[in-house]
Design a protein around this motif. Structure first.
Motif, PDB file in Angstrom:
ATOM      1  N   PHE A   1       0.812  -1.214   0.000  1.00  0.00           N
ATOM      2  CA  PHE A   1       0.000   0.000   0.000  1.00  0.00           C
ATOM      3  C   PHE A   1       0.843   1.261   0.000  1.00  0.00           C
ATOM      4  CE2 PHE A   1       0.636  -0.866   4.529  1.00  0.00           C
ATOM      5  CZ  PHE A   1       0.906   0.392   5.047  1.00  0.00           C
ATOM      6  N   HIS A   2       2.101   1.141   0.417  1.00  0.00           N
ATOM      7  CA  HIS A   2       2.955   2.311   0.557  1.00  0.00           C
ATOM      8  C   HIS A   2       4.069   2.305  -0.482  1.00  0.00           C
ATOM      9  CE1 HIS A   2       5.962  -0.378   2.296  1.00  0.00           C
ATOM     10  NE2 HIS A   2       4.967  -0.910   3.000  1.00  0.00           N
ATOM     11  N   GLU A   3       4.756   3.432  -0.566  1.00  0.00           N
ATOM     12  CA  GLU A   3       5.900   3.558  -1.468  1.00  0.00           C
ATOM     13  C   GLU A   3       7.089   2.788  -0.933  1.00  0.00           C
ATOM     14  OE1 GLU A   3       8.036   7.552   0.194  1.00  0.00           O
ATOM     15  OE2 GLU A   3       6.304   7.824  -1.120  1.00  0.00           O
ATOM     16  N   GLU A   4       8.042   2.532  -1.792  1.00  0.00           N
ATOM     17  CA  GLU A   4       9.310   1.917  -1.394  1.00  0.00           C
ATOM     18  C   GLU A   4      10.426   2.783  -1.960  1.00  0.00           C
ATOM     19  OE1 GLU A   4      11.851  -0.754   0.446  1.00  0.00           O
ATOM     20  OE2 GLU A   4       9.663  -0.789   0.523  1.00  0.00           O
ATOM     21  N   ASP A   5      11.224   3.378  -1.082  1.00  0.00           N
ATOM     22  CA  ASP A   5      12.303   4.281  -1.498  1.00  0.00           C
ATOM     23  C   ASP A   5      11.780   5.397  -2.393  1.00  0.00           C
ATOM     24  OD1 ASP A   5      14.209   2.778  -0.103  1.00  0.00           O
ATOM     25  OD2 ASP A   5      14.513   1.423  -1.803  1.00  0.00           O
ATOM     26  N   GLY A   6      10.596   5.921  -2.041  1.00  0.00           N
ATOM     27  CA  GLY A   6      10.057   7.058  -2.773  1.00  0.00           C
ATOM     28  C   GLY A   6       9.482   6.728  -4.122  1.00  0.00           C
ATOM     29  N   ARG A   7       9.210   5.482  -4.373  1.00  0.00           N
ATOM     30  CA  ARG A   7       8.711   5.069  -5.696  1.00  0.00           C
ATOM     31  C   ARG A   7       7.562   4.067  -5.505  1.00  0.00           C
ATOM     32  NH1 ARG A   7      13.264   4.111  -7.775  1.00  0.00           N
ATOM     33  NH2 ARG A   7      13.342   5.811  -9.306  1.00  0.00           N
ATOM     34  N   GLY A   8       6.558   4.141  -6.343  1.00  0.00           N
ATOM     35  CA  GLY A   8       5.465   3.180  -6.316  1.00  0.00           C
ATOM     36  C   GLY A   8       4.477   3.439  -5.193  1.00  0.00           C
ATOM     37  N   GLY A   9       3.579   2.488  -4.987  1.00  0.00           N
ATOM     38  CA  GLY A   9       2.535   2.620  -3.983  1.00  0.00           C
ATOM     39  C   GLY A   9       1.265   3.198  -4.579  1.00  0.00           C
ATOM     40  N   PHE A  10       0.164   3.013  -3.864  1.00  0.00           N
ATOM     41  CA  PHE A  10      -1.145   3.379  -4.404  1.00  0.00           C
ATOM     42  C   PHE A  10      -1.367   4.884  -4.469  1.00  0.00           C
ATOM     43  CE2 PHE A  10      -1.907  -1.049  -3.259  1.00  0.00           C
ATOM     44  CZ  PHE A  10      -2.597  -1.497  -4.382  1.00  0.00           C
ATOM     45  N   ALA A  11      -0.743   5.666  -3.599  1.00  0.00           N
ATOM     46  CA  ALA A  11      -0.944   7.113  -3.657  1.00  0.00           C
ATOM     47  C   ALA A  11      -0.375   7.686  -4.948  1.00  0.00           C
ATOM     48  CB  ALA A  11      -0.303   7.787  -2.444  1.00  0.00           C
ATOM     49  N   ARG A  12       0.792   7.211  -5.358  1.00  0.00           N
ATOM     50  CA  ARG A  12       1.368   7.678  -6.619  1.00  0.00           C
ATOM     51  C   ARG A  12       0.610   7.098  -7.819  1.00  0.00           C
ATOM     52  NH1 ARG A  12       5.571   8.390  -3.137  1.00  0.00           N
ATOM     53  NH2 ARG A  12       6.995  10.093  -3.649  1.00  0.00           N
ATOM     54  N   LEU A  13       0.210   5.832  -7.714  1.00  0.00           N
ATOM     55  CA  LEU A  13      -0.573   5.234  -8.802  1.00  0.00           C
ATOM     56  C   LEU A  13      -1.872   6.006  -9.020  1.00  0.00           C
ATOM     57  CD1 LEU A  13      -1.333   3.005 -10.825  1.00  0.00           C
ATOM     58  CD2 LEU A  13      -2.177   1.658  -8.887  1.00  0.00           C
ATOM     59  N   ASN A  14      -2.595   6.287  -7.955  1.00  0.00           N
ATOM     60  CA  ASN A  14      -3.858   7.011  -8.100  1.00  0.00           C
ATOM     61  C   ASN A  14      -3.643   8.417  -8.651  1.00  0.00           C
ATOM     62  OD1 ASN A  14      -5.358   4.850  -7.261  1.00  0.00           O
ATOM     63  ND2 ASN A  14      -5.791   5.639  -5.215  1.00  0.00           N
ATOM     64  N   ALA A  15      -2.523   9.034  -8.295  1.00  0.00           N
ATOM     65  CA  ALA A  15      -2.217  10.360  -8.846  1.00  0.00           C
ATOM     66  C   ALA A  15      -2.048  10.286 -10.350  1.00  0.00           C
ATOM     67  CB  ALA A  15      -0.958  10.921  -8.179  1.00  0.00           C
ATOM     68  N   VAL A  16      -1.338   9.272 -10.820  1.00  0.00           N
ATOM     69  CA  VAL A  16      -1.141   9.112 -12.265  1.00  0.00           C
ATOM     70  C   VAL A  16      -2.470   8.844 -12.955  1.00  0.00           C
ATOM     71  CG1 VAL A  16      -0.084   7.680 -14.051  1.00  0.00           C
ATOM     72  CG2 VAL A  16       1.249   8.338 -12.036  1.00  0.00           C
ATOM     73  N   ALA A  17      -3.289   7.955 -12.387  1.00  0.00           N
ATOM     74  CA  ALA A  17      -4.573   7.624 -13.004  1.00  0.00           C
ATOM     75  C   ALA A  17      -5.478   8.851 -13.100  1.00  0.00           C
ATOM     76  CB  ALA A  17      -5.258   6.514 -12.215  1.00  0.00           C
ATOM     77  N   ARG A  18      -5.508   9.648 -12.031  1.00  0.00           N
ATOM     78  CA  ARG A  18      -6.315  10.879 -12.072  1.00  0.00           C
ATOM     79  C   ARG A  18      -5.813  11.816 -13.175  1.00  0.00           C
ATOM     80  NH1 ARG A  18      -9.745  11.484  -7.514  1.00  0.00           N
ATOM     81  NH2 ARG A  18      -8.933  10.744  -5.513  1.00  0.00           N
ATOM     82  N   ALA A  19      -4.506  11.959 -13.248  1.00  0.00           N
ATOM     83  CA  ALA A  19      -3.930  12.880 -14.232  1.00  0.00           C
ATOM     84  C   ALA A  19      -4.198  12.418 -15.663  1.00  0.00           C
ATOM     85  CB  ALA A  19      -2.426  13.013 -13.997  1.00  0.00           C
ATOM     86  N   GLU A  20      -4.090  11.113 -15.904  1.00  0.00           N
ATOM     87  CA  GLU A  20      -4.342  10.606 -17.257  1.00  0.00           C
ATOM     88  C   GLU A  20      -5.795  10.823 -17.660  1.00  0.00           C
ATOM     89  OE1 GLU A  20      -2.184   9.525 -19.434  1.00  0.00           O
ATOM     90  OE2 GLU A  20      -0.502   9.740 -18.039  1.00  0.00           O
ATOM     91  N   ARG A  21      -6.720  10.587 -16.742  1.00  0.00           N
ATOM     92  CA  ARG A  21      -8.137  10.789 -17.066  1.00  0.00           C
ATOM     93  C   ARG A  21      -8.452  12.271 -17.272  1.00  0.00           C
ATOM     94  NH1 ARG A  21     -10.708   6.324 -12.867  1.00  0.00           N
ATOM     95  NH2 ARG A  21     -10.940   4.645 -14.413  1.00  0.00           N
TER      96      ARG A  21
END
Length: 504
Positions: A40-60
């Motif tokens: 659910f969280h990032e690893e070393d500042g990369r990945g995780g659902f918060a960043r994924l959801n940010a990308v999905a919102r931006a693409e839409r």
């Protein structure tokens, strides 16, 4: 002629140009695929659902003609899923729902009932054309080929699950039809039914991916399962292997030209534009991050408990625990054997999931061990003749060249194997307690409940007298925690329990 996507052969043969370029319409379809999202969280500042959801919102937001697709594996394994059976991933993906999700093999790690429960809790549809009930009837709530209309285009989404799921997970009596054959047949039928674009959303390994691509039945394939990032285009099919934990994302923009040929027939042509997103460069979605922080706080209090120091380096990376003797595999197997008093312990490398290294001097916590062993497996003990133990070892190394999770990590037993020999005839020089394995002697074997039930192809571990069953066994993770805490240190090294013949 039925509408088709752009074909490379059309260029070679001199495709007929659009009758009236001025009348053609160009639209952009964005496809964002993701899979193998466990933590659910990032690893070393990369990945995780918060960043994924940010990308999905931006693409839409950038393109309303966006398809956001999930290609399998989220409910397990992760540290938190060991407690909530994957509900955290449903809560987080419900914030920015998918257009379609395909179940991966790990969706069934906690059984089919849990998957159905989580599917009902999702604010998005799940589908797989090759999963049925045992009698062949549809699984309630699980869809099939999914049609979308975007920008005047008829788009068929072909959702296909991994057909090896019954061997690597716990789907009960659900039936899984062949991944490639079922997927290709559905794609071709959708084309015949008028699909302008055919998109495969699949959870399967790269060998099957290559077969799906070679069929030329799909315009686009987004695939999970391999934990790697890759893009490809052969002039017919655009392909993305969607990485792991949303660390790297590859949206595809299809620039689609809709027009007519000289005979007045509808004509579709497209070109893929691949983009690369390193989510380390993405600002987390605030709404999702708040939920992530909530989950993190719940875990920290109980998991950040120190249990000991490792005096040796430990390596749980996927390519190590699935291919060779690993110190962390020895540690886990030793803990299982000591906890039960068994003569032998065998566990599958694929059950070790931390995918990291620990330097000598690292202080280990409960969190570390539960991260390494997130499935909630139980240590069990059975009695087996040496012949079945040999068969189990043969199964364990039978797919080492594929990086299969069945690779054995062992205690109390040693062996050699030749990966160039035919599967089933690779193991030699098997010793128990320093003595040659006796095929007729009965040995006590500690393993995990998943393997005892035939998981990862370990049918050879079945049929014996079960001394400790799953109902009476301890969690493997607890056995390891107790083993380390007893002395406060880890000294287990790679010591020649498993020897690869022919290696330099």
């Amino acid at each position: 002629m039925k509408p088709t996507g752009l074909r490379a052969a059309a260029f070679l043969l001199g495709a007929t140009a659009l009758a009236s370029p001025a009348m053609a319409e160009t639209v952009k379809i964005t496809i964002l695929g993701v899979g193998d999202a466990y933590e659910f969280h990032e690893e070393d500042g990369r990945g995780g659902f918060a960043r994924l959801n940010a990308v999905a919102r931006a693409e839409r937001a950038a393109n309303p003609n966006t398809l956001y697709l999930f290609d399998g594996d989220m409910l397990s394994p992760s540290l938190l899923s060991g407690f909530d059976k994957g509900q955290n991933t449903i809560d987080l993906t419900n914030i920015v729902p998918f257009d379609l999700a395909v179940p991966g093999n790990h969706e069934f790690d906690f059984g089919p009932e849990n998957f159905i429960e989580k599917m009902k809790a999702s604010k998005y549809p799940w589908a797989a054309i090759n999963i049925t009930n045992a009698d062949g009837s549809p699984v309630e709530g699980l869809g099939g080929v999914t049609w979308k209309e975007l920008a005047g285009l008829n788009i068929a989404l072909i959702p296909v699950a991994q057909d090896t799921t019954p061997q690597v997970s716990s789907p009960g009596d659900l039936k899984f039809l062949p991944t490639v054959e079922t997927g290709v047949a559905a794609a071709r039928k959708s084309r015949e039914e008028g699909a302008d674009l055919v998109i495969g959303v699949v959870q399967t390994d790269m060998e099957n991916d290559r077969a799906l691509i070679a069929s030329h039945a799909f315009d686009v394939i987004v695939s999970g399962d391999d934990h790697s990032y890759a893009t490809a285009y052969d002039g017919v099919t655009a392909y993305v292997e969607t990485s792991m934990d949303a660390r790297f994302l590859a949206p595809i923009d299809l620039m689609v030209e809709i027009g007519t040929d000289r005979d007045g027939n509808r004509k579709i042509e497209w070109v893929p534009h691949f983009r690369f997103i390193d989510t380390a460069m993405v600002e987390p979605d605030p709404e999702t991050q708040a939920k992530v922080d909530e989950f993190k706080a719940q875990l920290d209090a109980s998991l950040n408990v120190e249990i000991g120091v490792t005096e040796v380096p430990l390596d749980s990376r996927r390519n190590v625990v699935r291919a060779e003797e690993a110190a962390i595999g020895n540690l886990i197997a030793d803990a299982m054997r000591e906890a039960t008093g068994a003569e032998i312990a065998i566990t599958n490398g694929g059950g070790i999931r931390g995918d990291r290294t620990y330097d000598a001097g690292t202080v280990l916590t409960r969190r570390d061990i539960l991260t390494e062993l997130p499935f909630g497996n139980v240590t069990v003990v059975t009695e087996l003749p040496g012949s079945q133990i040999l068969a189990a070892l043969e199964n364990g190394v039978s797919q080492v060249e594929k990086g299969s999770g069945r690779f054995p990590q062992v205690s109390g037993i040693s062996f050699a194997f030749d990966p160039s020999a035919p599967a089933g005839s690779r193991v030699s020089d098997v010793k128990v307690g320093g003595e040659p394995l006796d095929p007729d002697r009965i040995y006590t074997v500690a393993t995990n409940d998943y393997m005892l039930g035939g998981g990862d192809g370990y049918s050879a571990l079945g049929g014996g007298r079960v001394v400790i069953n799953a109902g009476n066994g301890n969690l493997m993770a607890n056995d390891v925690i107790d083993y380390i805490a007893r002395t406060g240190k880890v000294t287990t090294r790679v010591e020649g329990r498993i020897r690869k013949l022919g290696a330099n």
